[in-house]
Design an enzyme around this catalytic site. Structure first.
Site, PDB file in Angstrom:
ATOM      1  N   ALA A   1       0.712  -1.187   0.143  1.00  0.00           N
ATOM      2  CA  ALA A   1      -0.016  -0.084  -0.055  1.00  0.00           C
ATOM      3  C   ALA A   1       0.674   1.274  -0.105  1.00  0.00           C
ATOM      4  O   ALA A   1       0.494   2.206  -0.639  1.00  0.00           O
ATOM      5  CB  ALA A   1      -0.964   0.029   1.164  1.00  0.00           C
TER       6      ALA A   1
ATOM      7  N   ASP B   1       2.201   1.774  -3.564  1.00  0.00           N
ATOM      8  CA  ASP B   1       1.188   2.236  -4.334  1.00  0.00           C
ATOM      9  C   ASP B   1       1.068   3.622  -4.011  1.00  0.00           C
ATOM     10  O   ASP B   1       0.790   4.413  -5.087  1.00  0.00           O
ATOM     11  CB  ASP B   1      -0.058   1.370  -4.047  1.00  0.00           C
ATOM     12  CG  ASP B   1       0.068  -0.088  -4.469  1.00  0.00           C
ATOM     13  OD1 ASP B   1       0.831  -0.230  -5.428  1.00  0.00           O
ATOM     14  OD2 ASP B   1      -0.780  -0.899  -4.001  1.00  0.00           O
TER      15      ASP B   1
ATOM     16  N   LEU C   1      27.222 -20.572 -28.169  1.00  0.00           N
ATOM     17  CA  LEU C   1      28.380 -21.261 -26.945  1.00  0.00           C
ATOM     18  C   LEU C   1      28.322 -22.575 -27.547  1.00  0.00           C
ATOM     19  O   LEU C   1      27.558 -23.545 -28.179  1.00  0.00           O
ATOM     20  CB  LEU C   1      27.675 -21.367 -25.487  1.00  0.00           C
ATOM     21  CG  LEU C   1      27.657 -20.209 -24.912  1.00  0.00           C
ATOM     22  CD1 LEU C   1      26.775 -20.440 -23.497  1.00  0.00           C
ATOM     23  CD2 LEU C   1      29.178 -19.801 -24.381  1.00  0.00           C
TER      24      LEU C   1
ATOM     25  N   GLU D   1      28.261 -20.876 -14.081  1.00  0.00           N
ATOM     26  CA  GLU D   1      26.991 -20.068 -14.004  1.00  0.00           C
ATOM     27  C   GLU D   1      25.913 -20.798 -14.791  1.00  0.00           C
ATOM     28  O   GLU D   1      26.170 -22.090 -15.404  1.00  0.00           O
ATOM     29  CB  GLU D   1      26.998 -18.950 -15.124  1.00  0.00           C
ATOM     30  CG  GLU D   1      27.974 -17.711 -14.834  1.00  0.00           C
ATOM     31  CD  GLU D   1      27.996 -16.601 -15.826  1.00  0.00           C
ATOM     32  OE1 GLU D   1      27.298 -16.689 -16.832  1.00  0.00           O
ATOM     33  OE2 GLU D   1      28.616 -15.676 -15.621  1.00  0.00           O
TER      34      GLU D   1
ATOM     35  N   LYS E   1      23.009 -21.985 -16.935  1.00  0.00           N
ATOM     36  CA  LYS E   1      22.636 -21.893 -18.486  1.00  0.00           C
ATOM     37  C   LYS E   1      21.043 -21.512 -18.291  1.00  0.00           C
ATOM     38  O   LYS E   1      20.419 -22.603 -18.303  1.00  0.00           O
ATOM     39  CB  LYS E   1      22.944 -23.018 -19.312  1.00  0.00           C
ATOM     40  CG  LYS E   1      22.574 -22.457 -20.909  1.00  0.00           C
ATOM     41  CD  LYS E   1      23.195 -23.375 -21.729  1.00  0.00           C
ATOM     42  CE  LYS E   1      23.168 -22.699 -23.173  1.00  0.00           C
ATOM     43  NZ  LYS E   1      21.862 -22.361 -23.758  1.00  0.00           N
TER      44      LYS E   1
ATOM     45  N   LYS F   1      33.063 -20.530 -18.064  1.00  0.00           N
ATOM     46  CA  LYS F   1      33.856 -19.278 -18.712  1.00  0.00           C
ATOM     47  C   LYS F   1      35.286 -19.307 -18.302  1.00  0.00           C
ATOM     48  O   LYS F   1      35.031 -19.184 -16.788  1.00  0.00           O
ATOM     49  CB  LYS F   1      33.168 -18.189 -18.769  1.00  0.00           C
ATOM     50  CG  LYS F   1      31.613 -18.280 -19.257  1.00  0.00           C
ATOM     51  CD  LYS F   1      30.895 -16.857 -18.956  1.00  0.00           C
ATOM     52  CE  LYS F   1      29.317 -17.135 -19.524  1.00  0.00           C
ATOM     53  NZ  LYS F   1      28.556 -16.075 -19.170  1.00  0.00           N
TER      54      LYS F   1
ATOM     55  N   LYS G   1      25.280 -29.139 -21.043  1.00  0.00           N
ATOM     56  CA  LYS G   1      23.949 -29.470 -20.946  1.00  0.00           C
ATOM     57  C   LYS G   1      23.514 -30.544 -20.246  1.00  0.00           C
ATOM     58  O   LYS G   1      24.047 -31.607 -20.010  1.00  0.00           O
ATOM     59  CB  LYS G   1      23.558 -29.424 -22.395  1.00  0.00           C
ATOM     60  CG  LYS G   1      23.820 -28.093 -23.249  1.00  0.00           C
ATOM     61  CD  LYS G   1      22.761 -27.378 -23.592  1.00  0.00           C
ATOM     62  CE  LYS G   1      21.809 -27.600 -24.577  1.00  0.00           C
ATOM     63  NZ  LYS G   1      21.081 -26.823 -25.281  1.00  0.00           N
TER      64      LYS G   1
ATOM     65  N   CYS H   1     -18.907 -42.440 -17.766  1.00  0.00           N
ATOM     66  CA  CYS H   1     -17.792 -42.150 -16.782  1.00  0.00           C
ATOM     67  C   CYS H   1     -17.302 -43.769 -16.525  1.00  0.00           C
ATOM     68  O   CYS H   1     -18.235 -44.682 -16.081  1.00  0.00           O
ATOM     69  CB  CYS H   1     -18.233 -41.717 -15.511  1.00  0.00           C
ATOM     70  SG  CYS H   1     -17.102 -41.999 -14.079  1.00  0.00           S
TER      71      CYS H   1
ATOM     72  N   CYS I   1     -20.707 -39.903  -8.138  1.00  0.00           N
ATOM     73  CA  CYS I   1     -19.652 -40.715  -8.699  1.00  0.00           C
ATOM     74  C   CYS I   1     -18.547 -40.987  -7.652  1.00  0.00           C
ATOM     75  O   CYS I   1     -17.882 -40.030  -6.850  1.00  0.00           O
ATOM     76  CB  CYS I   1     -19.117 -40.003  -9.772  1.00  0.00           C
ATOM     77  SG  CYS I   1     -17.422 -40.759 -10.269  1.00  0.00           S
TER      78      CYS I   1
HETATM   79  S1  IVH Z   1      27.387 -16.392 -22.326  1.00  0.00           S
HETATM   80  C1  IVH Z   1      29.925 -15.319 -25.768  1.00  0.00           C
HETATM   81  N1  IVH Z   1      26.074 -17.159 -20.233  1.00  0.00           N
HETATM   82  O1  IVH Z   1      23.075 -19.459 -24.418  1.00  0.00           O
HETATM   83  C2  IVH Z   1      29.065 -16.001 -24.857  1.00  0.00           C
HETATM   84  N2  IVH Z   1      25.203 -17.373 -22.196  1.00  0.00           N
HETATM   85  O2  IVH Z   1      24.327 -20.644 -26.575  1.00  0.00           O
HETATM   86  C3  IVH Z   1      27.976 -15.674 -24.846  1.00  0.00           C
HETATM   87  N3  IVH Z   1      22.767 -18.597 -21.985  1.00  0.00           N
HETATM   88  O3  IVH Z   1      22.384 -16.914 -26.555  1.00  0.00           O
HETATM   89  C4  IVH Z   1      26.916 -16.371 -24.153  1.00  0.00           C
HETATM   90  N4  IVH Z   1      23.044 -18.695 -19.924  1.00  0.00           N
HETATM   91  O4  IVH Z   1      21.190 -16.642 -24.412  1.00  0.00           O
HETATM   92  C5  IVH Z   1      26.047 -17.233 -21.620  1.00  0.00           C
HETATM   93  N5  IVH Z   1      25.345 -17.928 -18.204  1.00  0.00           N
HETATM   94  C6  IVH Z   1      25.214 -17.645 -19.446  1.00  0.00           C
HETATM   95  C7  IVH Z   1      24.064 -18.275 -20.412  1.00  0.00           C
HETATM   96  C8  IVH Z   1      23.913 -17.983 -21.842  1.00  0.00           C
HETATM   97  C9  IVH Z   1      22.034 -18.749 -21.067  1.00  0.00           C
HETATM   98  C10 IVH Z   1      22.286 -18.459 -23.500  1.00  0.00           C
HETATM   99  C11 IVH Z   1      22.482 -17.079 -24.170  1.00  0.00           C
HETATM  100  C12 IVH Z   1      22.868 -17.554 -25.654  1.00  0.00           C
HETATM  101  C13 IVH Z   1      23.136 -19.014 -25.614  1.00  0.00           C
HETATM  102  C14 IVH Z   1      24.307 -19.462 -26.209  1.00  0.00           C
END
Ligand code: IVH
Length: 675
Positions: free
Chosen positions: A37, A40, A86, A116, A118, A294, A318, A412, A436
């Site tokens: 509230a 708002d 990637l 990180e 994905k 990375k 993956k 049924c 039922c």
């Molecule tokens: S880095 C140069 N980090 O994956 C590297 N991409 O297959 C650029 N994605 O289109 C991407 N999580 O949308 C990066 N932690 C992450 C990610 C990520 C998801 C997606 C991103 C990209 C695709 C690449």
């Protein structure tokens, strides 16, 4: 005068900053710091001042997050630094090979990696010039994307203005737009209730919401954002040494950074991270389809360079596909609490994403036809998160000669009552209602539940025992149970039996709203039950109401109105209600509403729809005010609607109002109209 404007300008800047801080606390930190509230109130104050001084509205004002007039088409944006893809790995060996390549090329014994999730959403690039969000674009083909700035502005997790000293001259933040699993479930429920198409998964929902020429629609959907890197970064404060420092820098600028991001050293730690995140996957609030490694040092990244369209320094690891192929042994039909007949696939056991699956939903007969599924086919089974596994498709090349088509029963399978399909519905339902047996246990459980009749101690086991022993069939039978009958049950102590009898007796004194909810009318939840009780005042007038009468009730649309009429037109249901009354269930009733005197009725003939949360009054209060002046409040938007009153977080009614070009008012606008 100039001085006055300056003071107002300063006040506006402060107000905007405070509101954005609350947005950040709420949407990024998940830690709201003031009551809704109060938020708002601040927002309303900002809106009012901006309304009085339109020349002082800025593009980065929180009020501009509500969307803008629809576009004809998206324009294009060229990514000066391409948005690459990637390299992928599925097997442990591929990850080991990646780490070996890194060590060899960098001539080191051990590599430090940023790790990180994905994210499974949509990649976007956000361009800030001197701290102001100037443009936002989709990834497109990696080189040229679409300008979706207006849509991205509506996402509250994305800062419209950065606070830092000094500000980076140019900063391109890259990351993923997502819809949280919880928001996805809510959206689909809304779509279902409005008879609109459901989205297949959060990714599709996010994409469908973001790629809208009408940013008003994006604003009505709940999207969020996670940063995972930068493109261009000009400025002395932009870290030039390590990826994790860039992420810390972004977090300090109030960009959402996933808490699962980290830094590790060496191959074993990569595998460990993969398994840790994998085991949390179902519990995470958002969808991920793997993890990303990375090389952390930016100097090392530069040394490693790129191959074709992907950096050599990064790898997406993956998760195994949550899909598998198996044989469809048979199709059973299950009956749910509301009588919905659901075809269920009996499968040859198969492991999907680490879990053995033997049953999967086929949703309904239309889906079976659409996917051309026959018994004995080889089918693709998918398991997503903790939802029920589903049959996605059939492998036609493998169809055996004994493949058998499936016919949805027209009765049924449990009680033999007719199974019918309403015109707008995909599902077939047993009309046996409370009679039922498949629905009996569930219906009685619901009837006795805390928010309904609140019969303490009447749990699932006891209800099953009572139904299986043919001691009760309907909720009314509960009130005919004596102490001797109950204490005669296996594992029932004298004391608990008398407690239950007392609880049943106590429940007789109830409210009309609870009683309506307890009946288990399809689509009538607790809130709707309260509205019905308030509107009709007595059970008899509710039972006599037709579809039009019901649609006069706040938030009740054609679907709920129809299921309510259906429920009361079923003789079995009327009989159970009669018995319940006979058993002594009671509540306070009042006479039907009377009209107001005619000469005040300035809103006579006008139809209103309310959506979202109004800052200073409940929807019920708004409804009363409108009705007092002769206006009509209905539950759904149609071309006949005159006004839509929209508060914060409006539902799809808002989208519809935009679509039909209906006048949309906020609370202030409504008050003006009322005066
Ligand atoms: S880095 C140069 N980090 O994956 C590297 N991409 O297959 C650029 N994605 O289109 C991407 N999580 O949308 C990066 N932690 C992450 C990610 C990520 C998801 C997606 C991103 C990209 C695709 C690449």
């Amino acid at each position: 005068m100039n001085h006055e404007i300056e003071t107002i300008q300063q006040h506006l800047a402060k107000l905007r900053q405070v509101i954005e801080q609350h947005n950040y606390n709420y949407d990024v930190l998940n830690n709201p710091s003031i009551p809704d509230a109060e938020y708002d109130r601040l927002f309303h104050e900002l809106q009012q001042i901006e309304h009085r001084f339109p020349q002082l509205v800025t593009a980065d004002s929180p009020t501009q997050r509500v969307g803008a007039p629809p576009l004809k088409a998206f324009s294009q944006i060229t990514h000066r630094i391409p948005m690459l893809s990637l390299g992928n790995a599925l097997e442990d060996a591929e990850v080991a090979a990646f780490d070996r390549r890194m060590r060899e090329d960098l001539e080191v014994d051990c590599v430090e990696y940023a790790v990180e999730p994905k994210f499974d959403g949509l990649a976007v690039s956000l361009r800030y010039e001197n701290g102001i969000l100037m443009t936002g674009a989709t990834r497109g083909d990696g080189y040229v994307g679409e300008d979706i700035t207006l849509n991205l502005r509506t996402i509250r997790a994305i800062p419209l203005r950065l606070t830092a000293d000094p500000l980076p001259a140019v900063l391109e933040v890259r990351g993923e737009v997502l819809m949280l699993k919880a928001d996805f479930m809510k959206l689909n429920q809304q779509q279902r209730e409005n008879g609109e198409k459901e989205f297949a998964n959060p990714r599709n929902a996010a994409a469908g919401s973001l790629r809208q020429l009408n940013s008003g629609i994006t604003a009505a959907r709940r999207l969020t954002f996670f940063a995972y890197g930068i493109g261009i970064g000009e400025g002395s404060t932009v870290p030039k040494d390590k990826h994790n420092h860039i992420m810390e820098f972004l977090a300090a600028l109030h960009f959402p950074v996933a808490p699962e991001c980290g830094v590790v050293k060496g191959l074993d730690a990569l595998q460990q991270y993969y398994h840790d995140v994998g085991s949390q996957r179902d519990q995470l609030p958002y969808e991920i389809d793997g993890v990303v490694y990375k090389v952390n040092s930016l100097a090392q990244q530069e040394k490693l360079g790129f191959v074709s369209r992907a950096p050599r320094f990064a790898l997406a690891h993956k998760f195994p596909a949550q899909e598998a192929v198996t044989e469809l042994l048979d199709i059973d039909v299950q009956v749910g609490r509301t009588g919905a007949l659901t075809p269920v696939a009996r499968l040859k056991p198969v492991i999907v994403g680490g879990v053995t699956v033997t049953n999967a939903t086929l949703h309904n007969a239309d889906e079976i036809n659409r996917k051309n599924i026959m018994i004995h086919d080889s089918v693709v089974v998918r398991r997503a998160g903790d939802v029920i596994p589903e049959v996605v498709s059939v492998v036609l090349e493998k169809r055996p000669s004994n493949a058998k088509p499936f016919d949805m029963p027209d009765h049924c399978p449990v009680c033999g009552a007719k199974a019918v399909r309403l015109p707008e519905e995909a599902v077939v339902r047993c009309i046996g209602g409370l009679f039922c047996p498949a629905q009996q246990k569930q219906a009685i459980m619901h009837f006795a539940s805390r928010r309904a009749m609140d019969i303490e101690g009447l749990g699932e086991k006891l209800v099953a025992q009572l139904v299986d022993n043919a001691m009760i069939r309907t909720p009314a039978d509960l009130y005919k149970l004596g102490l001797s009958a109950l204490s005669g049950l296996a594992r029932m102590a004298e004391k608990s039996a008398s407690n239950i009898v007392a609880a049943i007796e106590k429940s007789k004194n109830t409210t009309l709203a609870r009683f309506i909810y307890a009946l288990g009318i399809r689509n009538v939840g607790e809130t709707t039950a309260k509205e019905l009780a308030r509107h009709f005042g007595s059970l008899d007038s509710l039972m006599c109401a037709n579809i039009e009468d019901l649609q006069q009730v706040t938030d009740i649309g054609p679907v709920v109105a129809q299921s309510t009429v259906d429920f009361f037109s079923e003789p079995h249901n009327r009989e159970v209600i009669e018995q319940l009354r006979f058993c002594g269930l009671r509540w306070i009733e009042r006479a039907n509403k009377t009209g107001e005197s005619a000469h005040h009725l300035t809103l006579a003939g006008k139809t209103f729809v309310l959506t979202g949360t109004l800052p200073h009054m409940t929807r019920e209060e708004a409804r009363e005010k409108i009705e007092k002046l002769g206006g009509k409040v209905v539950g759904s938007v149609s071309s006949k609607t005159d006004y839509v009153i929209a508060g914060a977080d409006p539902g799809s009614k808002y989208d519809k109002a935009v679509k039909f070009g209906i006048k949309i008012l906020d609370e202030a606008g409504l008050l003006q109209l009322l005066h």
